[in-house]
Design a protein around this motif. Structure first.
Motif, mmCIF file in Angstrom:
data_model
loop_
_atom_site.group_PDB
_atom_site.id
_atom_site.type_symbol
_atom_site.label_atom_id
_atom_site.label_comp_id
_atom_site.label_asym_id
_atom_site.label_seq_id
_atom_site.Cartn_x
_atom_site.Cartn_y
_atom_site.Cartn_z
ATOM 1 N N LYS A 35 46.119 47.609 44.279
ATOM 2 C CA LYS A 35 45.011 47.143 43.552
ATOM 3 C C LYS A 35 43.783 47.169 44.041
ATOM 4 O O LYS A 35 43.471 46.875 45.168
ATOM 5 C CB LYS A 35 45.163 45.842 42.851
ATOM 6 C CG LYS A 35 44.681 45.406 41.570
ATOM 7 C CD LYS A 35 45.083 44.336 40.925
ATOM 8 C CE LYS A 35 44.162 43.759 39.943
ATOM 9 N NZ LYS A 35 43.766 42.228 40.007
ATOM 10 N N ARG A 36 42.746 47.896 43.441
ATOM 11 C CA ARG A 36 41.477 48.193 44.051
ATOM 12 C C ARG A 36 40.420 46.790 44.337
ATOM 13 O O ARG A 36 40.793 46.016 43.240
ATOM 14 C CB ARG A 36 40.596 49.243 43.249
ATOM 15 C CG ARG A 36 40.990 50.653 43.658
ATOM 16 C CD ARG A 36 40.202 51.637 43.380
ATOM 17 N NE ARG A 36 39.830 51.549 41.939
ATOM 18 C CZ ARG A 36 39.045 52.366 41.457
ATOM 19 N NH1 ARG A 36 38.539 53.522 41.928
ATOM 20 N NH2 ARG A 36 38.907 52.592 39.842
ATOM 21 N N ARG A 37 39.743 46.585 45.320
ATOM 22 C CA ARG A 37 39.156 45.344 45.210
ATOM 23 C C ARG A 37 37.912 45.289 44.115
ATOM 24 O O ARG A 37 37.495 46.340 43.830
ATOM 25 C CB ARG A 37 38.477 45.347 46.680
ATOM 26 C CG ARG A 37 37.725 44.086 47.041
ATOM 27 C CD ARG A 37 37.179 44.084 48.354
ATOM 28 N NE ARG A 37 36.154 44.974 48.314
ATOM 29 C CZ ARG A 37 34.907 44.399 48.635
ATOM 30 N NH1 ARG A 37 34.541 43.361 48.062
ATOM 31 N NH2 ARG A 37 33.936 45.614 48.720
ATOM 32 N N GLU A 38 38.057 44.134 43.522
ATOM 33 C CA GLU A 38 36.999 44.081 42.563
ATOM 34 C C GLU A 38 35.572 44.118 43.257
ATOM 35 O O GLU A 38 35.251 43.464 44.103
ATOM 36 C CB GLU A 38 37.071 42.893 41.662
ATOM 37 C CG GLU A 38 38.354 42.582 40.921
ATOM 38 C CD GLU A 38 38.199 43.358 39.728
ATOM 39 O OE1 GLU A 38 37.031 43.169 38.947
ATOM 40 O OE2 GLU A 38 39.349 43.667 39.033
ATOM 41 N N LEU A 39 34.631 44.884 42.663
ATOM 42 C CA LEU A 39 33.196 44.974 43.462
ATOM 43 C C LEU A 39 32.342 44.047 42.535
ATOM 44 O O LEU A 39 32.648 43.814 41.116
ATOM 45 C CB LEU A 39 32.587 46.286 43.267
ATOM 46 C CG LEU A 39 33.387 47.454 44.064
ATOM 47 C CD1 LEU A 39 32.889 48.934 43.927
ATOM 48 C CD2 LEU A 39 33.547 46.955 45.439
#
Ligand code: GDP
Length: 366
Positions: A35-39
């Motif tokens: 899961k990509r880190r939320e920015l």
């Protein structure tokens, strides 16, 4: 029997019993690892201003997302990028399918990057994507040299929504690209009608790509589109097409003489070239930069951008109102019924529209 095929009658054919599907192939491989880190808004803005194209791409994806929380985040990012935007030359490129848009953008793009340096973003507005939910314009595979050029960023057309919605997203993407240091922006569109108006409303120079055909090309192109063009270029002026291209160019020049002088004070030029063989490319870009110098000097450059900002304010109001109306649950519940009544002649279109709008406004007051 579990598998009737295993019967004697089907001798020679055996079907094995299946196994129970395991919960996970590898229990240690957690989905969350990927899961990509939320920015945050600041992560986006800082990344964009640094010129990080991965973050830029993710921000454009936010702009294109239909989720309200993404849209809210996108708006904040755009707002913060706005002060860093505006420093570019925006060129709209339009032509019918097969006119040579992708071939031309590939050579135009590599030419100006070599000649002027800087960075180039290629965006697109493709109204057909509304139906197909996929976009052909701005497709990297169609621009071989640019797609591997380190100073270019290519993004296909946003695909969901109305033409107005698609165009708005492209316009917002321009702002982010400029904030990321892209000082040359191409917006590609297919020459079929309304999409040119949308592109015209966000570029400084509108280039119309034509090909010499059977001699009736002038009939095929609408007056309104010709009036929008700041330059008309006749592609495929090579081989045994040279004579026809020159003839088409003089037809266009004659036709343009009949139009009133545009507000910019710039008389649109007609040039011939060959995208495929790279002939006449320099002349086209010299023309565009001449235009930019000309309109910057007479004030029209800023005037046109201001007018475009105004136009987009109204477009944005219209789009939001439309969405709010059609997404209203009560309106939605009544819409099909009213449509049926109109079709059966039980109520006029105007009365039905009024009833639906009254319902909507009554809901808004609550
Ligand atoms: P688009 O649909 O407008 O993007 O057009 P393409 O760039 O895909 O070009 C359509 C076809 O025209 C392709 O087969 C190109 O190879 C060909 N083509 C493009 N530019 C030229 C040109 O300058 N001369 C010639 N002879 N063919 C060209």
């Amino acid at each position: 029997m579990e598998h009737p095929e295993n019967d004697e009658a089907y001798k020679g054919l055996t079907v094995n019993s299946g196994i129970i599907h395991p919960d996970s192939v590898n229990p240690y491989l957690k989905a969350s690892r990927f899961k990509r880190r939320e920015l945050s808004v600041n992560d986006y803005v800082e990344g964009i201003i640094k010129g990080d194209t991965v973050i830029l791409s993710r921000a454009v994806t936010l702009i294109e997302s239909l989720l309200p929380q993404h849209q809210a985040l996108a708006q904040e990012v755009i707002e913060k990028c706005l002060p860093y935007s505006g420093n570019s030359v925006r060129v709209g490129i339009s032509g019918v399918p097969g006119a040579g848009k992708s071939t031309s953008i590939d050579v135009f793009g590599t030419h100006i990057l070599e000649e002027k340096g800087g960075k180039l973003a290629v965006l697109a507005i493709d109204p057909s994507s509304e139906r197909t939910k996929g976009s052909i314009l701005g497709d990297k595979t169609r621009m071989e040299k640019l797609s591997v050029h380190p100073k270019s960023f290519i993004r296909p057309s946003p695909s969901a929504g109305s033409l107005g919605g698609v165009a708005r997203k492209t316009r917002e993407t321009i702002i982010l690209c400029e904030a990321a240091g892209f000082d040359k922006i191409f917006v590609e569109t297919v020459g079929v009608g309304q999409s040119e108006t949308a592109v015209h409303s966000m570029v400084d120079f509108f280039l119309l790509l034509q090909v010499a055909g059977t001699g009736d090309e002038l009939q095929g192109i609408k007056r309104g589109i010709m009036e929008m063009a700041d330059g008309i270029v006749i592609n495929k002026c090579d081989g045994d097409n040279v004579e026809r291209s020159n003839l088409a160019a003089s037809h266009f020049r004659n036709a343009l003489h009949l139009f009133p002088m545009p507000d910019s004070g710039w008389a649109p030029k007609v040039l011939t070239y060959s995208g495929f063989y790279g002939l006449g490319i320099k002349e086209i870009w010299d023309m565009i930069y001449q235009y930019v110098d000309f309109v910057k000097a007479n004030g029209y450059f800023q005037y046109r951008r201001n007018e475009q900002n105004k136009y987009w304010m109204y477009e944005s109001i219209n789009e939001n109102l439309r969405n709010s109306f059609y997404n209203n649950a009560s309106v939605d519940a009544m819409l099909a019924m009213k449509e049926e009544q109109v079709l059966q002649g039980k109520v006029t279109s105007f009365a039905a529209a009024k009833q639906l709008l009254d319902l909507y406004f009554a809901q808004m007051k609550k």
